[in-house]
Design a protein around this motif. Structure first.
Motif, PDB file in Angstrom:
ATOM      1  N   ASN A 129       0.888  -1.269  -0.108  1.00  0.00           N
ATOM      2  CA  ASN A 129      -0.100   0.027  -0.179  1.00  0.00           C
ATOM      3  C   ASN A 129       0.909   1.195  -0.097  1.00  0.00           C
ATOM      4  N   THR A 130       0.221   2.361  -0.240  1.00  0.00           N
ATOM      5  CA  THR A 130       0.852   3.563   0.153  1.00  0.00           C
ATOM      6  C   THR A 130       1.304   3.728   1.521  1.00  0.00           C
ATOM      7  N   SER A 131       2.658   4.186   1.728  1.00  0.00           N
ATOM      8  CA  SER A 131       3.290   3.961   2.969  1.00  0.00           C
ATOM      9  C   SER A 131       3.996   5.080   3.604  1.00  0.00           C
ATOM     10  N   MET A 132       4.259   5.196   4.571  1.00  0.00           N
ATOM     11  CA  MET A 132       5.244   6.094   5.074  1.00  0.00           C
ATOM     12  C   MET A 132       6.289   5.744   6.204  1.00  0.00           C
ATOM     13  N   ILE A 133       7.731   5.920   6.154  1.00  0.00           N
ATOM     14  CA  ILE A 133       8.531   5.513   7.515  1.00  0.00           C
ATOM     15  C   ILE A 133       8.114   6.445   8.681  1.00  0.00           C
ATOM     16  N   VAL A 134       7.981   5.800   9.737  1.00  0.00           N
ATOM     17  CA  VAL A 134       7.926   6.462  10.847  1.00  0.00           C
ATOM     18  C   VAL A 134       8.895   6.060  11.998  1.00  0.00           C
ATOM     19  N   ASP A 135       9.703   6.988  12.430  1.00  0.00           N
ATOM     20  CA  ASP A 135      10.656   6.692  13.665  1.00  0.00           C
ATOM     21  C   ASP A 135       9.838   6.459  14.823  1.00  0.00           C
ATOM     22  N   LEU A 147       3.740  12.975  14.014  1.00  0.00           N
ATOM     23  CA  LEU A 147       2.209  12.494  13.721  1.00  0.00           C
ATOM     24  C   LEU A 147       1.720  11.798  14.547  1.00  0.00           C
ATOM     25  N   ILE A 148       0.190  12.096  14.819  1.00  0.00           N
ATOM     26  CA  ILE A 148      -0.599  11.204  15.714  1.00  0.00           C
ATOM     27  C   ILE A 148      -1.290  10.203  14.934  1.00  0.00           C
ATOM     28  N   LEU A 149      -1.387   9.049  15.129  1.00  0.00           N
ATOM     29  CA  LEU A 149      -2.440   8.309  14.480  1.00  0.00           C
ATOM     30  C   LEU A 149      -3.490   7.440  15.337  1.00  0.00           C
ATOM     31  N   GLU A 150      -4.663   7.174  14.639  1.00  0.00           N
ATOM     32  CA  GLU A 150      -5.724   6.495  15.415  1.00  0.00           C
ATOM     33  C   GLU A 150      -6.383   5.645  14.565  1.00  0.00           C
ATOM     34  N   ASP A 151      -7.006   4.607  15.193  1.00  0.00           N
ATOM     35  CA  ASP A 151      -7.649   3.397  14.422  1.00  0.00           C
ATOM     36  C   ASP A 151      -6.851   2.630  13.873  1.00  0.00           C
ATOM     37  N   VAL A 152      -5.728   2.308  14.517  1.00  0.00           N
ATOM     38  CA  VAL A 152      -4.747   1.577  13.814  1.00  0.00           C
ATOM     39  C   VAL A 152      -4.671  -0.183  14.350  1.00  0.00           C
ATOM     40  N   THR A 153      -4.188  -0.672  13.294  1.00  0.00           N
ATOM     41  CA  THR A 153      -3.926  -2.160  13.319  1.00  0.00           C
ATOM     42  C   THR A 153      -2.243  -2.335  13.063  1.00  0.00           C
ATOM     43  N   LYS A 164      -5.391   6.170  10.461  1.00  0.00           N
ATOM     44  CA  LYS A 164      -5.585   7.512  10.104  1.00  0.00           C
ATOM     45  C   LYS A 164      -4.791   8.445  10.583  1.00  0.00           C
ATOM     46  N   ILE A 165      -4.408   9.451   9.978  1.00  0.00           N
ATOM     47  CA  ILE A 165      -3.569  10.439  10.504  1.00  0.00           C
ATOM     48  C   ILE A 165      -4.351  11.441  11.372  1.00  0.00           C
ATOM     49  N   LYS A 166      -4.344  11.744  12.603  1.00  0.00           N
ATOM     50  CA  LYS A 166      -5.195  12.620  13.340  1.00  0.00           C
ATOM     51  C   LYS A 166      -4.717  13.895  13.123  1.00  0.00           C
ATOM     52  N   GLU A 167      -3.200  14.134  13.452  1.00  0.00           N
ATOM     53  CA  GLU A 167      -2.582  15.144  13.297  1.00  0.00           C
ATOM     54  C   GLU A 167      -1.053  14.897  12.748  1.00  0.00           C
ATOM     55  N   ILE A 168      -0.629  15.913  12.061  1.00  0.00           N
ATOM     56  CA  ILE A 168       0.930  15.741  11.602  1.00  0.00           C
ATOM     57  C   ILE A 168       1.417  17.257  11.349  1.00  0.00           C
ATOM     58  N   SER A 219      -5.009   9.566   4.033  1.00  0.00           N
ATOM     59  CA  SER A 219      -5.243   8.524   4.843  1.00  0.00           C
ATOM     60  C   SER A 219      -6.886   8.177   4.959  1.00  0.00           C
ATOM     61  N   ASN A 220      -7.502   9.381   5.023  1.00  0.00           N
ATOM     62  CA  ASN A 220      -8.949   9.191   4.908  1.00  0.00           C
ATOM     63  C   ASN A 220      -9.501   8.430   3.724  1.00  0.00           C
ATOM     64  N   ASP A 221      -8.875   8.789   2.783  1.00  0.00           N
ATOM     65  CA  ASP A 221      -9.261   8.139   1.192  1.00  0.00           C
ATOM     66  C   ASP A 221      -8.773   6.576   0.791  1.00  0.00           C
ATOM     67  N   THR A 222      -7.496   6.148   1.637  1.00  0.00           N
ATOM     68  CA  THR A 222      -7.010   4.758   1.086  1.00  0.00           C
ATOM     69  C   THR A 222      -6.252   4.340   2.213  1.00  0.00           C
ATOM     70  N   THR A 223      -5.827   3.169   2.046  1.00  0.00           N
ATOM     71  CA  THR A 223      -5.154   2.520   3.102  1.00  0.00           C
ATOM     72  C   THR A 223      -3.555   3.210   3.122  1.00  0.00           C
ATOM     73  N   ILE A 224      -3.210   3.693   4.143  1.00  0.00           N
ATOM     74  CA  ILE A 224      -1.642   3.873   4.255  1.00  0.00           C
ATOM     75  C   ILE A 224      -1.047   2.925   5.351  1.00  0.00           C
ATOM     76  N   ASP A 225      -0.098   2.293   5.116  1.00  0.00           N
ATOM     77  CA  ASP A 225       0.861   1.503   5.954  1.00  0.00           C
ATOM     78  C   ASP A 225       1.881   2.665   6.844  1.00  0.00           C
ATOM     79  N   TYR A 226       2.182   2.229   7.992  1.00  0.00           N
ATOM     80  CA  TYR A 226       3.266   3.059   8.783  1.00  0.00           C
ATOM     81  C   TYR A 226       4.478   1.994   9.030  1.00  0.00           C
ATOM     82  N   VAL A 227       5.377   2.314   8.233  1.00  0.00           N
ATOM     83  CA  VAL A 227       6.709   1.270   8.652  1.00  0.00           C
ATOM     84  C   VAL A 227       7.491   1.692   9.835  1.00  0.00           C
TER      85      VAL A 227
END
Length: 255
Positions: A129-135, A147-153, A164-168, A219-227
């Motif tokens: 999927n569309t993805s972002m690297i997060v430290d 960034l602050i994520l919500e509703d994550v698995t 979903k990205i709540k704030e960035i 992130s509200n329109d498609t699945t984004i993976d956070y690596v």
């Protein structure tokens, strides 16, 4: 897959190192940051590249054919002619709109002043999927692009799915932050059109906007993976302290 490397900025906080060259052409141990990042992408299976240039663009034009021959890759150069009055949203749109127009493939988007553990590029190249690297290890501060994520698995492969990205941004609450976006991401072909629409909105709002903000509505329109980095090291080179850190990291990586 295409590697898009943003190389247009002026690097004013690194003067005099960047007096005559753009940051990605700074050398550590005899190799430019640009060649080092391209090498990381090659190891991840990427052989086609787009470089977005601006400041001292002639130097990139000079080195690009040499890199193509040396590394057996293809390089397309796109100019941000307004590099001195715009920011990364414009540079990114120039590349992503070209990719859309030419019906090209998924692309990995990288800030050209990054030095990263090669495994970081491999990890994001492998995502579907569309993805972002997060430290998720680094101590955060006011300069961190948080960034602050919500509703994550959370998956077993070091990714956070369906979040979903709540704030960035820089000015968000540190204790609530999931981590720092490090300036390495991927947009899959199916998401490019929507990504471009969001970028146009950001540019219309403020031509100094960062492309990073596009990922919140996306992130509200498609699945984004956070690596997650899970301790893999990296640095973005903004100032002379970062430059020293980058030199130390390269020594460590080369060992």
């Amino acid at each position: 897959m295409i590697g898009v490397i943003l190389s247009a900025g002026m690097g004013t906080r690194l003067m005099p190192l960047t007096k005559d060259i753009p940051k990605p052409l700074l050398e550590i141990n005899g190799m430019t940051l640009l060649e080092r990042m391209i090498g990381n992408c090659i190891d991840a299976g990427v052989r086609d590249f787009i470089l977005v240039v601006g400041y001292n663009k002639e130097k990139v034009y000079e080195i690009a054919p040499k890199l193509e021959g040396k590394l057996d890759i293809s390089i397309k150069i796109i100019e941000n002619t307004e590099y001195d009055v715009t920011n990364t949203s414009v540079s990114t749109y120039l590349a992503s709109s070209y990719i859309k127009k030419e019906s090209l493939d998924d692309f990995i988007l990288i800030n050209g002043d990054n030095v990263v553990d090669p495994q970081i590029i491999k990890r994001i190249a492998e995502t579907e999927n569309t993805s972002m690297i997060v430290d998720n290890f680094k101590d955060l501060n006011e300069e961190s692009f948080k960034l602050i994520l919500e509703d994550v698995t959370t998956n077993e492969d070091n990714t956070i799915a369906n979040g979903k990205i709540k704030e960035i941004g820089k000015f968000i609450d540190i204790p609530q932050s999931t981590g720092e976006f490090i300036g390495v991401s991927k947009v899959i072909k199916e998401d490019i059109a929507r990504f471009n629409e969001i970028l146009i909105g950001l540019i219309d709002e403020d031509r100094q906007n960062y492309y990073d903000f596009a990922y919140k509505p996306l992130s509200n329109d498609t699945t984004i993976d956070y690596v997650l980095t899970n301790g893999l090291k990296w640095t973005e080179i903004d100032d002379h302290n970062d430059w020293q850190t980058a030199n130390k990291l390269v020594e460590e990586f080369e060992e």
